[in-house]
Design an enzyme around this catalytic site. Structure first.
Site, short mmCIF file in Angstrom:
data_model
loop_
_atom_site.label_atom_id
_atom_site.label_comp_id
_atom_site.label_asym_id
_atom_site.label_seq_id
_atom_site.Cartn_x
_atom_site.Cartn_y
_atom_site.Cartn_z
N ASN A 640 0.73 -1.23 -0.07
CA ASN A 640 0.15 0.01 -0.13
C ASN A 640 0.96 1.06 0.08
OD1 ASN A 640 -1.47 2.36 0.94
ND2 ASN A 640 -3.12 1.03 1.74
N GLU A 714 11.05 0.60 9.63
CA GLU A 714 12.22 1.27 10.47
C GLU A 714 13.42 1.70 9.60
OE1 GLU A 714 12.81 -1.47 13.98
OE2 GLU A 714 11.99 -2.76 12.19
#
Lengths: 748, 352
Positions: A640, A714
């Site tokens: 997405n 991250e």
């Protein structure tokens, strides 16, 4: 998620790859999303922690009588009356099990440690009761800071990686080098500071327990709680539909959460316990401080000859978590000789824990700074130097990368940022107001990991489906991205799939950590859907009345709620028809998501990126502002793009924070964090990051997992922090090696 | 927090009588007091809520060019008052550089004056603090004191006053109107806050029960409107207390400084009016050399109280900057980043 009020989406083809908005967005912006502390079961009491103000010693006395006498106080829990545990909270029985303080004794091992719990009819009464305990202590001298006396050489760092790693002969490489850089960088302790504090609402019914608490690892939490209480895990029901951020600090159950459960046990009523902001600076983990010495050698041509990354870090006196800051040097640059080594000190603090981009965040800012220092030494543009030392294979292991579009990241970032023409020397650029301008670059990297997860998919006779896995949405968008994966696996529109998540009664989705959750839970859903479709296909193919009868080796395709013959798509029928004719209400599939062990054997799996930063600095006052950031990241298949871009933004802002803002200020005498609040523990505000762009660089990874998904959660911090630090140098000519960069270091 | 009595008096006299009782504290919007109570830093036995008092929430533009501001006027309302900010642009700029929009919408003028220091040792009940517990000692002195005072501090206390608003007020000669049991009195803002000396627990001249009812800016303060700025150095672009700050006002006549006003923030337990600097500027040309000389004069008495020697030079630089910006002229509109070094400067660049 029965309570989701989802927006209507227009889907074009498959769900994967669509920039859907968060399906839980409406719930969140209208305040209907129920977070742990929003639960108020009937008869619920409020608990407040009393925490230690000393960092080492013992609690000599508590005025329990005064607290009990306070109106509204129901009970005071201390080591004297705390219900028994089946397991010592200091026992370690796994790599992800950390010692915790659950009132097992009167010892104090860090400031902010829970020493009692006051349970009352109101939060106000509980809080005042905790104050009235007025503890007396026998205090011992504390040790803080990286120069503490208790130094040791750890065997393992992070969650269990070998501390020392060597490839080639670093000393020979340094000796042969034409140019050498040796520099030491320091990063401070940082605290996760999720917006939602750790909270728990615990309700017992006999020996069955229901808890509402934010968790990044429901199955671990369930197992840990069950172990401590001596109950079968299925007796523990944990609900965690939404987390207001976790960043690693909600990956394992903490002492305060266990104390909430014990408080409910003690009083025989449901209890809610919510940490105060300042109480999050102790028992729920932090990023350990580091002092990193980089020794680099390079030849006349700018090729690295050696790289030594030594890390001094710190852990608590009673448990080990060593920030694996040197691991970034295993991956990024093609030095023929690499060594990473560690030592550590023991401090009177809580135990550090994984915090967003553990290892890579701290290590990257040091390595990227040192690489820039060496590029300057070699008279090369920082990008040219990085390309000269581009790692075609993972330098430490010699393994090929499962995919690596880093060159493309550099290229797209350079073009978008406008890097060309950057002066090599610092302090060359000014804006129209005379502010110093600097441009910096940092390479981003984070491993593509997977934990192990399970999922279940059910196709129902009405043609809809259910997909479920106990996943965790910390704000990253799991409710949406995982539903997209599930819908595609089932050949259905996303709105035809009921997606359930965030509950320990659902299949274990693995931990939401290590940037692995979409891959782990997503692949599990992918396989579960495929399994359900396979069973449905078998059913149809074996039935003479089905147009799919005998499709056999030709196979079938699942699309729009129908199975179609691959060799003739005009022949097919709906899921509903197949199940109806078979007289079945539903058909169930199961799936597992895990890294194929053969993959890490043959490939190095990492996401990559390149971040370009512009900073402006007042030449007289030293105030710094990161005015422009462009990051280009390659992380395999993007499920997405809207959510992924949002993850990159968040990571990049954190990178700015790492370089310029964030640090815990600890008093050296008391061991207390003196800025344990969001007013004084600075993270960027909107005005600190005026322009931010994330480019999604296309990357096809045929190896890492069946869908080619790598992690995005991250990596944004890595690269960015170094890029900002390098831009500060480029603006000023001052190389600051202690982070966050302080104003006074830039006063010339 | 402790249990306390809550009163909501309907008249100033009633409020003063209630607050004169030991253990009382006035409550305005509570943006500072309630935090202190939740943190067990202060434990008042009685809160006297000023929310019911009439007449304290008015901004009066006086016909002589001055202004009178009720103590309960919200920071945001004052800063966005068009005529007030036209007359006293540096005051508006200072207000808008403080805290966050949400806090400015709540916090009051009187509360801003009386906010407590942000010294972390004051906020930490387990630390020794002579302000909180007279005679207990000062853990800040040997502790983390990078941002502490460089002027007017004592061995007993090295805390700073955190207000931005008060800095231009001190420069512009604002007057505090006070009511108490003994009647009404007026105190120049410059004398309102006390330096710590031997009694750091005494932070202002207010006697028990005394209430700040209004703040007045004298007419002559408006004469600096064309050349008045506030500049604030901070560790992030917004929502941070000043490392150092300065308010400057100039009256420039025929290319020469006729009169100068200068005050510093973040350097002492009070907003620091730099009268020696003002004297040095009178009659001088508004140029970098004059401003640097004035800045040197302003910090002549400064000494570090800890790991904060850098603040002395920074304070000189911020003072010189505020004067330079004031000399360029008050901008037509307040910059989108009020008081920030990153706000665009009209005209020529400041730096070579």
């Amino acid at each position: 998620m029965a309570e989701t009020a989802s927006a209507t989406h227009v889907r074009h083809g498959s769900s994967i790859g669509q920039p859907l908005t968060r399906r839980d967005g409406v719930l969140k912006v209208t305040g209907q999303a129920r977070y742990a502390a929003d639960n108020h079961p009937p008869g619920m009491l409020h608990a407040a922690l009393a925490v230690s103000s000393i960092a080492r010693g013992r609690v000599a006395a508590l005025d329990v009588a005064a607290a009990r006498a306070h109106p509204g106080v129901v009970e005071v829990m201390t080591p004297a009356n705390r219900p028994p545990l089946a397991q010592d909270p200091d026992d370690k029985n796994g790599p992800f099990v950390f010692r915790m303080e659950a009132l097992q004794d009167d010892r104090v091992r860090y400031a902010g440690q829970p020493i009692a719990v006051v349970i009352a009819e109101t939060l106000e009464a509980a809080t005042e009761g905790a104050a009235l305990l007025a503890p007396r202590y026998e205090a011992e001298a504390v040790e803080t800071g990286l120069d503490a006396s208790d130094v040791f050489i750890p065997q393992m760092v992070g969650p269990g990686a070998p501390a020392e790693a060597r490839h080639g002969d670093v000393e020979a490489g340094l000796a042969a080098a034409e140019r050498r850089v040796e520099a030491t960088y320091e990063t401070p302790a940082q605290y996760h500071n999720a917006m939602e504090p750790h909270a728990i609402v615990a309700a017992w019914e006999g020996d069955r327990l229901t808890v509402d608490t934010p968790s990044q690892g429901l199955a671990w939490a369930q197992e840990r709680i069950a172990g401590l209480l001596g109950l079968p895990p299925e007796n523990i029901h944990i609900r965690s539909p939404f987390l207001g951020g976790g960043f690693g600090s909600k990956g394992v159950i903490s002492g305060p959460q266990v104390l909430g459960i014990l408080a409910a046990r003690l009083v025989g009523r449901p209890v809610k316990l919510v940490l105060r902001r300042e109480q999050m600076y102790g028992p729920v983990g932090h990023r350990g401080p580091t002092r990193q010495t980089l020794r680099l050698g390079a030849g006349e041509d700018g090729g690295l000859t050696a790289l030594h990354h030594h890390v001094r870090t710190a852990t608590s006196r009673f448990d080990d978590f060593l920030e694996p800051a040197a691991s970034v040097s295993h991956t990024l640059y093609a030095a023929p000789a690499i060594a990473t080594t560690y030592d550590a000190v023991r401090l009177d603090t809580g135990t550090p824990l994984f915090m967003r981009a553990p290892g890579e965040a701290s290590g990257s800012i040091a390595l990227e700074s040192a690489i820039d220092e060496m590029a300057l030494e070699c008279g090369m543009d920082p990008l040219e130097f990085r390309l000269r030392n581009y790692a075609e294979v993972e330098p430490m292991s010699g393994k090929p990368f499962s995919s690596k579009a880093l060159r493309e990241c550099y290229a797209q970032g350079v073009a978008r940022f406008g890097w060309a023409g950057r002066p090599l020397q610092p302090r060359q650029m000014r804006d129209e107001n005379g502010l110093l301008v600097g441009w910096g670059l940092g390479t981003a990297t984070f491993p593509a990991l997977m934990f192990q997860g399970q999922a279940r998919a059910v196709i129902r006779r009405d043609g809809t489906a259910l997909a479920e896995t106990g996943a965790h949405d910390m704000g990253q968008g799991a409710w949406t991205a995982l539903a997209q994966l599930a819908a595609d696996s089932l050949g259905l529109e996303i709105d035809q799939v009921e997606f359930r998540s965030g509950d320990s009664r659902l299949p274990d989705a693995g931990i939401a950590g290590g940037s692995s959750h979409t891959a782990t839970a997503g692949i599990a859903l992918h396989h579960a859907g495929a399994d359900a479709i396979a069973k449905l296909t078998e059913l149809a193919m074996a039935d003479q009345r089905s147009p799919l009868f005998g499709a056999g080796n030709m196979g079938v395709v699942a699309r729009n709620g129908r199975l179609l013959r691959r060799d003739d798509e005009s022949r097919g029928e709906s899921y509903a028809d197949i199940l109806t004719r078979a007289g079945l209400a539903e058909i169930e599939g199961r799936g597992t998501g895990a890294m194929d062990p053969a993959v890490p054997e043959h490939y190095a799996t990492h996401s990559h990126g390149a971040v370009f930063a512009e900073v402006k600095i007042d030449p007289e006052l030293g105030q710094i502002r990161a005015t422009r950031l462009v990051g280009a990241f390659a992380a395999g298949r993007i499920v997405n793009p809207r959510l992924v871009r949002s993850q990159y933004y968040g990571g990049m802002i954190w990178g700015v924070s790492f370089a310029l803002h964030e640090q815990a200020v600890m008093d050296k005498c008391s061991g207390r964090v003196m800025n344990a609040n969001l007013g004084e523990y600075h993270v960027p505000v909107n005005a600190d990051v005026p322009s931010l762009e994330a480019i999604l660089v296309e990357e096809h990874d045929p190896h890492v997992n069946p869908l080619g998904i790598k992690g995005v959660g991250e990596i944004g911090i890595t690269g960015t922090a170094g890029a900002v630090a390098n831009a500060v140098w480029h603006a000023t000519g001052v190389r600051v090696r202690r982070f966050p960069i302080a104003i006074e270091k830039l006063l010339v | 927090m402790n249990r306390f009595d809550y009163l909501r008096p309907a008249s100033i006299a009633e409020a003063i009588a209630a607050a004169a009782q030991p253990g009382s504290a006035y409550l305005a919007s509570g943006t500072n007091l309630l935090d202190l109570m939740k943190g067990d830093v202060v434990r008042p036995a009685r809160l006297v809520d000023l929310g019911g008092l009439p007449g304290l929430d008015r901004i009066e533009l006086l016909p002589d060019g001055g202004a009178r501001i009720g103590a309960r006027v919200r920071n945001a309302d004052l800063a966005y008052h068009p005529e007030f900010s036209r007359r006293f642009p540096a005051v508006a700029e200072a207000l808008l550089s403080g805290a966050s929009a949400q806090l400015r919408n709540a916090a009051t003028v009187g509360g801003n004056l009386l906010q407590r220091t942000r010294c972390a040792y004051f906020y930490d009940p387990a630390s020794a603090c002579n302000k909180r517990a007279p005679g207990a000692g000062c853990d800040a002195r040997g502790g983390e004191n990078r941002l502490h005072a460089v002027l007017g501090w004592s061995e007993r206390c090295i805390a700073t006053h955190p207000s931005d608003f008060c800095v231009p007020l001190a420069a512009l000669g604002a007057v505090v109107e006070i009511e108490g049991q003994a009647g009404r009195r007026e105190v120049p803002l410059e004398e309102f806050h006390l330096l710590p000396g031997e009694t750091p627990e005494r932070e202002s001249v207010l006697a028990p029960g005394e209430l700040v009812v209004a703040l007045r800016l004298p007419a002559e303060a408006a004469r600096f409107a064309a050349h008045a700025r506030y500049v604030k150095l901070r560790e992030r672009t917004s929502y941070a207390f000043a490392v150092v700050s300065a308010a400057a006002g100039l009256r420039i006549e025929q290319g020469v400084i006729a009169e100068a006003r200068l005050a510093l923030g973040g350097v002492a337990a009070k907003p620091w009016r730099a009268r020696a600097a003002e004297a040095a500027l009178a009659g001088a040309r508004p140029d970098a050399a004059s401003f640097r000389r004035a800045a040197e004069a302003a910090l002549a008495e400064a000494t570090p109280s800890g790991d904060n020697e850098f603040k002395i030079e920074l304070a000189r630089r911020i003072a010189a900057r505020a004067l330079a910006l004031a000399a360029i002229g008050t901008p037509e509109r307040l910059p989108a980043l009020p008081a920030s070094p990153f706000a665009p400067v009209p005209g020529a660049p400041l730096h070579g």
